[in-house]
Design an enzyme around this catalytic site. Sequence first.
Site, short mmCIF file in Angstrom:
data_model
loop_
_atom_site.label_atom_id
_atom_site.label_comp_id
_atom_site.label_asym_id
_atom_site.label_seq_id
_atom_site.Cartn_x
_atom_site.Cartn_y
_atom_site.Cartn_z
N THR A 308 0.78 -1.26 0.04
CA THR A 308 -0.17 0.15 0.02
C THR A 308 0.85 1.41 -0.07
O THR A 308 1.98 1.21 0.40
CB THR A 308 -0.94 0.17 1.21
OG1 THR A 308 -0.02 0.48 2.51
CG2 THR A 308 -1.46 -1.22 1.41
N ASP A 309 0.19 2.36 -0.39
CA ASP A 309 1.08 3.53 0.01
C ASP A 309 0.58 3.89 1.62
O ASP A 309 -0.09 3.21 2.24
CB ASP A 309 0.50 4.73 -0.97
CG ASP A 309 1.31 5.95 -1.14
OD1 ASP A 309 2.25 6.03 -0.35
OD2 ASP A 309 1.60 6.53 -2.24
N TRP A 310 1.05 5.23 1.87
CA TRP A 310 1.24 5.62 3.03
C TRP A 310 -0.38 5.44 4.04
O TRP A 310 -1.33 6.23 3.53
CB TRP A 310 1.42 7.07 3.45
CG TRP A 310 1.78 7.71 4.42
CD1 TRP A 310 0.95 8.09 5.51
CD2 TRP A 310 3.18 7.20 5.28
NE1 TRP A 310 1.83 8.60 6.78
CE2 TRP A 310 2.95 8.21 6.57
CE3 TRP A 310 4.54 6.98 5.23
CZ2 TRP A 310 4.24 8.21 7.45
CZ3 TRP A 310 5.41 6.89 5.96
CH2 TRP A 310 5.19 7.62 7.17
N ALA A 311 -0.62 4.56 4.63
CA ALA A 311 -1.63 4.25 5.81
C ALA A 311 -3.01 4.37 4.84
O ALA A 311 -4.02 4.60 5.14
CB ALA A 311 -1.86 5.54 6.57
N ASP A 312 -2.86 3.64 3.71
CA ASP A 312 -4.03 3.79 2.66
C ASP A 312 -5.09 2.78 2.83
O ASP A 312 -6.29 2.79 2.42
CB ASP A 312 -3.62 3.63 1.05
CG ASP A 312 -3.11 5.09 0.63
OD1 ASP A 312 -3.66 5.80 1.08
OD2 ASP A 312 -2.44 4.79 -0.39
#
Length: 774
Positions: A308-312
């Site tokens: 995932t990207d940041w906290a997605d």
Amino acid sequence: MTMLVAYAALSMTAQVSRPAIPRDAALEAKIEKTLSKMTLDEKIGQMLELNLDVMGKMTVENDGVKRTWKLNETMLDTLISKWRLGSILNAPATRAASVSQWQEWIRLIQKKSMKYIGIPDIYGLDHNHGVTYTQDGTLFPQPINIAASFNTELARTGAEITAYESRASNCPWVYNPVVDLGRDPRWPRIWESFGEDALVNTRMVEAEIKGYQGDDPNHLGPYHVATCTKHYFAYGAPWTGKDRTPVYLSPQMLREKYFEPFKAAALAGSLTMMVNSGSVNGVPLHASYEYLTQWLKEDLQWDGMLVTDWADINNLFTRERVAKDKKDAIRIAINAGIDMSMDPYSVDFCVLLKELVEEGKVPMTRIDDAVRRILRVKYRLNLFDQPNTGGKGYEKFGSDEFAAKALAAAEESEVLLKNVGGLLPLAKGKKILLTGPNANQMRCLNGGWSYTWQGSKAEDLSEKYNTIYEALCNKFGKENIILEQGVTYNEEGAYDKEHKPQIDKAVAAASGADIIIACIGENSYTETPGNLSDLWLSANQSNLVKELAKTGKPIVLILNEGRPRLIADIEPLAKAVVNILLPGNYGGDALANLLAGDANFSGKMPYTYPREINSLNTYDYKVSEEVGTMSGAYNYDAKVSLQWPFGYGMSYTTYEYSNLRVDKNRFTAADVLTVRVDVKNTGSSAGKESVLLYSSDLVASIVPDNRRLRDFTKIELLPGETKTVTFRLPAKSLAFVGADCKWILEEGDFTLKIGNQTINVTCSETKKWDTPNI
């Protein structure tokens, strides 16, 4: 006459019939053996990636000013021993650390990972245009510049050096390349991609993956890193132009253009990919089984890992509202195909995912598949046998050899857009007024992801490099350079904030100058902090140029910006215009060499530069978007207005194209067309020329594109020299995705174009494919 052959990107047209990365039986056996010994807690721990910041804190030295980040070994010990972490990422406070610091931190992480889990950590950094987060390493021009060079060898070389310097820092995983098509000038991350064209992005990502990973994706050596191609996919097309907002694109556009570079990355062996933070046509990518599993993993037989990207995963319930809470969001994302969660500040993921498995809401087969993919990356990197790299054998880190490569890349990527009366190169001995906010600041040259996330507050880390002012002083003599900026950025505010202008001082200084060089554009930014509401260049900067024009002195505009800011009101006031984009630490030196004529311009525009806010378009627009005046009752005018077209760029020499020919005037889908053209340097200077092959489908069952780039290469010519360039063009690369979402090559006429040369060819029979990729 020299013969050169360029091959069309076969990954654009190759039907997938075998695994994207060849299977290695011995490696797979190791994976299965390790997997069989793992508990559920250990498997889930491998699927979590935490931010390094949670394992330490910033401390203030005795002087009360210097801040130093300290790793809390007890916290690190607890997180790894209890939660069995698979990965850690990022630089403390998103600021570059030294090689020795990275060595210390990552070695300790690996020591504890091997002690408590027996599985190495995979550490990841955003090393996006060189080693972003490692001090004293080599920063290259940003990807948009590499695209402007149209030289895939520069992409490969830059990636290879970045891999070397990353491993010198003990980092085996980089969140790069970026192939989000930059087709909307409003979007704040255009400069992180290779521009608006799918083929340019495809060819560049293939070259970078080879540079980063080497020739064998199953066995990466100690000088190569795992790639993380991002952001899968269509991230760069938000409807509003704002970062991480929804995308609305036709199924044809998604498959034919936005998916293509990621398909090429998978087939080139990219070991991992990062997923688009937003949604496409109402479906968040992190929740899409169709896009993550079917299109990428199954259709391409790609066995890499999705992160995932940041906290997605959190965003599935906090922003997108397709999940009721975090647990529900985890269920959706993991079942869709996410393998690793970048959940930077929390271990809740582990607790909640275990509950979901025990409740039967996430099958154990999905957990095992995800962990296999994570282990596979680690085995391919040889981290089990060699968890650490760096030290002896990495003496080239930050070397003059690498600096020379970065300088050469900058010289090939800066674009000459206007040169009335041959004002450039500058005559020796002229007095130059250097003005504008970008004239004396390294931050502007580097852009975002340069020592810090936003590229701000990092001037101390780039002091040894030359600003434009310093480079021009070195080249033309300090006595010939008058620095009076007139407009400056406010470094304490957002990227677009400026101090109260002092335009009158710049105008007064012009009286002592022969030529005015105005360095205008943008300060650095990335992601959401780079959003804008007005694409026009700032009023202060425009007014500066307008007032200076009244002096009658010739003006050279230097555009230093991450996206094309509208300048139609001031462009006519300039005799010359150079778009340097974001050329990196050696961009000022490169510009000085080019302005002096010690190097020749060869860059071409990697995107369409708009003239007005209501004419944001790309070179491959639909033909019906450009319609002349309609006869009868209505005056309907839909002409595409632009400042400079995609592929445009001038040189100090001139080139003549002639004798375009093709070996087949009629063809079928199974054929390969051999296209040749002669290119002659008709000027007095040596130069490099990017040769671009376009096609136009004259009649189609859906409205055809105006034209499409089908291949390109770059050649070097001495004055008077002629070379023959040869392209091998698979006929099926002329196919498009039809109204039924199937690939089709239709019977009919096509025009091929190189430079000012055109030739018509005919497809003799229609071919439709039932496979999702051809």
